[in-house]
Write an enzyme that holds these catalytic residues in place. Structure first.
Site, PDB file in Angstrom:
ATOM      1  N   SER A 249       0.872  -1.179   0.000  1.00 40.05           N
ATOM      2  CA  SER A 249       0.000   0.000   0.000  1.00 40.05           C
ATOM      3  C   SER A 249       0.904   1.223   0.000  1.00 40.05           C
ATOM      4  O   SER A 249       2.015   1.178   0.529  1.00 40.05           O
ATOM      5  CB  SER A 249      -0.852  -0.003   1.275  1.00 40.05           C
ATOM      6  OG  SER A 249      -1.351   1.276   1.540  1.00 40.05           O
TER       7      SER A 249
ATOM      8  N   ASP B  76      -4.363  -5.214  -8.777  1.00 41.91           N
ATOM      9  CA  ASP B  76      -5.821  -5.173  -8.879  1.00 41.91           C
ATOM     10  C   ASP B  76      -6.421  -5.846  -7.646  1.00 41.91           C
ATOM     11  O   ASP B  76      -5.766  -6.662  -6.998  1.00 41.91           O
ATOM     12  CB  ASP B  76      -6.288  -5.939 -10.123  1.00 41.91           C
ATOM     13  CG  ASP B  76      -5.987  -5.149 -11.373  1.00 41.91           C
ATOM     14  OD1 ASP B  76      -5.815  -3.919 -11.270  1.00 41.91           O
ATOM     15  OD2 ASP B  76      -5.898  -5.776 -12.450  1.00 41.91           O
TER      16      ASP B  76
ATOM     17  N   HIS C 177     -11.192  -1.565  13.679  1.00 43.55           N
ATOM     18  CA  HIS C 177     -10.980  -2.863  13.029  1.00 43.55           C
ATOM     19  C   HIS C 177      -9.514  -3.063  12.638  1.00 43.55           C
ATOM     20  O   HIS C 177      -8.961  -4.138  12.783  1.00 43.55           O
ATOM     21  CB  HIS C 177     -11.889  -2.971  11.799  1.00 43.55           C
ATOM     22  CG  HIS C 177     -11.863  -1.771  10.899  1.00 43.55           C
ATOM     23  ND1 HIS C 177     -11.970  -0.479  11.364  1.00 43.55           N
ATOM     24  CD2 HIS C 177     -11.716  -1.650   9.555  1.00 43.55           C
ATOM     25  CE1 HIS C 177     -11.899   0.364  10.360  1.00 43.55           C
ATOM     26  NE2 HIS C 177     -11.745  -0.320   9.246  1.00 43.55           N
ATOM     27  N   ARG C 178      -8.871  -1.963  12.157  1.00 42.80           N
ATOM     28  CA  ARG C 178      -7.466  -2.052  11.750  1.00 42.80           C
ATOM     29  C   ARG C 178      -6.574  -2.313  12.974  1.00 42.80           C
ATOM     30  O   ARG C 178      -5.663  -3.138  12.929  1.00 42.80           O
ATOM     31  CB  ARG C 178      -7.024  -0.745  11.072  1.00 42.80           C
ATOM     32  CG  ARG C 178      -6.425  -0.934   9.702  1.00 42.80           C
ATOM     33  CD  ARG C 178      -6.039   0.384   9.065  1.00 42.80           C
ATOM     34  NE  ARG C 178      -7.076   1.396   9.127  1.00 42.80           N
ATOM     35  CZ  ARG C 178      -8.135   1.401   8.331  1.00 42.80           C
ATOM     36  NH1 ARG C 178      -8.285   0.490   7.408  1.00 42.80           N
ATOM     37  NH2 ARG C 178      -9.063   2.333   8.450  1.00 42.80           N
TER      38      ARG C 178
ATOM     39  N   TYR D 196     -16.943   6.163   5.756  1.00 44.30           N
ATOM     40  CA  TYR D 196     -18.299   6.096   6.303  1.00 44.30           C
ATOM     41  C   TYR D 196     -18.361   6.518   7.780  1.00 44.30           C
ATOM     42  O   TYR D 196     -19.394   6.350   8.429  1.00 44.30           O
ATOM     43  CB  TYR D 196     -18.830   4.664   6.152  1.00 44.30           C
ATOM     44  CG  TYR D 196     -18.881   4.192   4.718  1.00 44.30           C
ATOM     45  CD1 TYR D 196     -19.996   4.432   3.920  1.00 44.30           C
ATOM     46  CD2 TYR D 196     -17.802   3.517   4.146  1.00 44.30           C
ATOM     47  CE1 TYR D 196     -20.037   4.009   2.595  1.00 44.30           C
ATOM     48  CE2 TYR D 196     -17.832   3.092   2.816  1.00 44.30           C
ATOM     49  CZ  TYR D 196     -18.947   3.342   2.055  1.00 44.30           C
ATOM     50  OH  TYR D 196     -18.987   2.924   0.746  1.00 44.30           O
TER      51      TYR D 196
ATOM     52  N   GLY E 142      -1.107   7.022   6.034  1.00 40.59           N
ATOM     53  CA  GLY E 142      -1.793   6.811   7.320  1.00 40.59           C
ATOM     54  C   GLY E 142      -1.625   5.378   7.794  1.00 40.59           C
ATOM     55  O   GLY E 142      -1.330   5.119   8.966  1.00 40.59           O
ATOM     56  N   LYS E 143      -1.804   4.451   6.858  1.00 40.07           N
ATOM     57  CA  LYS E 143      -1.649   3.035   7.205  1.00 40.07           C
ATOM     58  C   LYS E 143      -0.205   2.749   7.611  1.00 40.07           C
ATOM     59  O   LYS E 143       0.043   2.026   8.565  1.00 40.07           O
ATOM     60  CB  LYS E 143      -1.993   2.145   6.004  1.00 40.07           C
ATOM     61  CG  LYS E 143      -3.475   2.004   5.787  1.00 40.07           C
ATOM     62  CD  LYS E 143      -3.735   1.041   4.658  1.00 40.07           C
ATOM     63  CE  LYS E 143      -5.193   1.108   4.259  1.00 40.07           C
ATOM     64  NZ  LYS E 143      -5.462   0.387   3.035  1.00 40.07           N
TER      65      LYS E 143
ATOM     66  N   ASP F 290      -6.772  -5.329   3.610  1.00 41.83           N
ATOM     67  CA  ASP F 290      -7.967  -4.941   2.867  1.00 41.83           C
ATOM     68  C   ASP F 290      -9.048  -4.703   3.904  1.00 41.83           C
ATOM     69  O   ASP F 290      -9.107  -5.418   4.912  1.00 41.83           O
ATOM     70  CB  ASP F 290      -8.368  -6.025   1.862  1.00 41.83           C
ATOM     71  CG  ASP F 290      -9.186  -5.439   0.715  1.00 41.83           C
ATOM     72  OD1 ASP F 290      -8.988  -4.253   0.372  1.00 41.83           O
ATOM     73  OD2 ASP F 290     -10.043  -6.145   0.172  1.00 41.83           O
TER      74      ASP F 290
ATOM     75  N   LYS G  40      -9.780   6.371  17.992  1.00 45.88           N
ATOM     76  CA  LYS G  40     -10.178   5.522  16.860  1.00 45.88           C
ATOM     77  C   LYS G  40      -9.087   4.490  16.570  1.00 45.88           C
ATOM     78  O   LYS G  40      -9.372   3.314  16.346  1.00 45.88           O
ATOM     79  CB  LYS G  40     -10.471   6.363  15.605  1.00 45.88           C
ATOM     80  CG  LYS G  40     -10.946   5.471  14.463  1.00 45.88           C
ATOM     81  CD  LYS G  40     -11.192   6.150  13.140  1.00 45.88           C
ATOM     82  CE  LYS G  40     -11.436   5.082  12.074  1.00 45.88           C
ATOM     83  NZ  LYS G  40     -11.374   5.556  10.711  1.00 45.88           N
TER      84      LYS G  40
HETATM   85  P1  IMP Z   1      -8.965   0.463   2.129  1.00 49.43           P
HETATM   86  O1  IMP Z   1      -8.819  -0.934   2.605  1.00 49.43           O
HETATM   87  O2  IMP Z   1      -8.182   1.446   2.928  1.00 49.43           O
HETATM   88  O3  IMP Z   1      -8.815   0.601   0.642  1.00 49.43           O
HETATM   89  O4  IMP Z   1     -10.476   0.889   2.444  1.00 49.43           O
HETATM   90  C1  IMP Z   1     -11.539   0.519   1.624  1.00 49.43           C
HETATM   91  C2  IMP Z   1     -12.712   1.415   1.893  1.00 49.43           C
HETATM   92  O5  IMP Z   1     -13.421   0.933   3.044  1.00 49.43           O
HETATM   93  C3  IMP Z   1     -12.387   2.862   2.192  1.00 49.43           C
HETATM   94  O6  IMP Z   1     -12.260   3.629   1.025  1.00 49.43           O
HETATM   95  C4  IMP Z   1     -13.600   3.290   3.011  1.00 49.43           C
HETATM   96  O7  IMP Z   1     -14.690   3.578   2.165  1.00 49.43           O
HETATM   97  C5  IMP Z   1     -13.923   2.017   3.785  1.00 49.43           C
HETATM   98  N1  IMP Z   1     -13.210   2.013   5.083  1.00 49.43           N
HETATM   99  C6  IMP Z   1     -12.241   1.154   5.491  1.00 49.43           C
HETATM  100  N2  IMP Z   1     -11.828   1.463   6.733  1.00 49.43           N
HETATM  101  C7  IMP Z   1     -12.543   2.548   7.106  1.00 49.43           C
HETATM  102  C8  IMP Z   1     -12.542   3.348   8.275  1.00 49.43           C
HETATM  103  O8  IMP Z   1     -11.789   3.154   9.247  1.00 49.43           O
HETATM  104  N3  IMP Z   1     -13.409   4.386   8.275  1.00 49.43           N
HETATM  105  C9  IMP Z   1     -14.236   4.658   7.241  1.00 49.43           C
HETATM  106  N4  IMP Z   1     -14.281   3.962   6.120  1.00 49.43           N
HETATM  107  C10 IMP Z   1     -13.426   2.895   6.053  1.00 49.43           C
END
Ligand code: IMP
Length: 204
Positions: free
Chosen positions: A7, A39, A186-187, A160, A11-12, A68, A181
């Site tokens: 990635s 992809d 979840h992360r 969201y 932030g991550k 993911d 947060k």
């Molecule tokens: P990614 O895994 O960072 O690509 O996240 C995929 C999508 O899931 C993001 O673009 C958000 O729409 C949603 N998402 C994942 N984690 C969060 C969060 O902590 N807050 C809000 N939306 C999240």
């Protein structure tokens, strides 16, 4: 030990680095090694994370870490799910991220119109691969339970968060202090599980 992060999200990188550096891991974002994004064509989070981790390991010859994540809503059979980033049909990758988030949220609330059950959860999976042919990658998950509310609240976070209400805190994820947060999300849960797994077993 060097780990390539599948990635380019800073932030991550910050969140993951804070927990993995004390264990002796140095995270290298894949874009700094010239690796293009893989992809994400699969219908499950774990398949997408495995694909991203394998791609990064294959391209660099280093062990790799991928994640993911997304929002799942019970009444929508788990949607937006793996399509969370691009849920609104009118969204395209050229649109600014804030506009995409806004459209995704409108689409979500429209799809929940008249539906009483607002049960939802954020999900995150992390995959660590020792090499591109690793038959036994480390897989860790985190689930953060909440409810979707129609009227957004809060200014922090992204995606969201302003519609994701946490009954235990009496706040949306966007009303939480970012530090809080990062402790509850979840992360964070997936990362702590991964760290526990790493401490249980040594990387060959
Ligand atoms: P990614 O895994 O960072 O690509 O996240 C995929 C999508 O899931 C993001 O673009 C958000 O729409 C949603 N998402 C994942 N984690 C969060 C969060 O902590 N807050 C809000 N939306 C999240």
């Amino acid at each position: 030990m060097k780990l390539v992060l599948a990635s380019g999200n800073s932030g991550k990188l910050r969140e993951l680095d804070a927990l993995l550096a004390p264990l002796g891991f140095t995270l290298l974002p894949q874009n700094t090694l010239g690796v293009p994004e893989a992809d994400e064509p699969h219908p499950t989070f774990v398949e997408n994370a495995l694909t991203k981790a394998r791609h990064a390991a294959r391209q660099t010859g280093l062990p790799s870490l991928a994640d993911d994540s997304g929002l799942c809503v019970a009444a929508l059979h788990g949607a937006p799910g793996v399509h969370s980033a691009r849920y609104a049909p009118e969204n395209s990758i050229e649109h600014r991220i804030e506009h995409r988030d806004q459209r995704n949220n409108h689409h979500l609330i429209a799809n929940l119109h008249g539906i009483h059950d607002r049960t939802a959860w954020y999900y995150c999976v992390l995959v660590l691969m020792r090499h591109a042919h690793d038959p036994q990658p480390l897989i860790a998950e985190g689930v953060w339970h909440g409810e979707i509310i129609d009227i957004p609240r809060g200014q922090h976070g992204f995606g969201y968060d302003a519609h994701f209400f946490l009954p235990a805190q009496g706040k949306t994820a966007a009303e939480l202090d970012p530090v809080e947060k990062n402790r509850l999300s979840h992360r964070a849960m997936a990362l702590h599980q991964l760290v526990a797994r790493l401490q249980e077993q040594s990387m060959p």
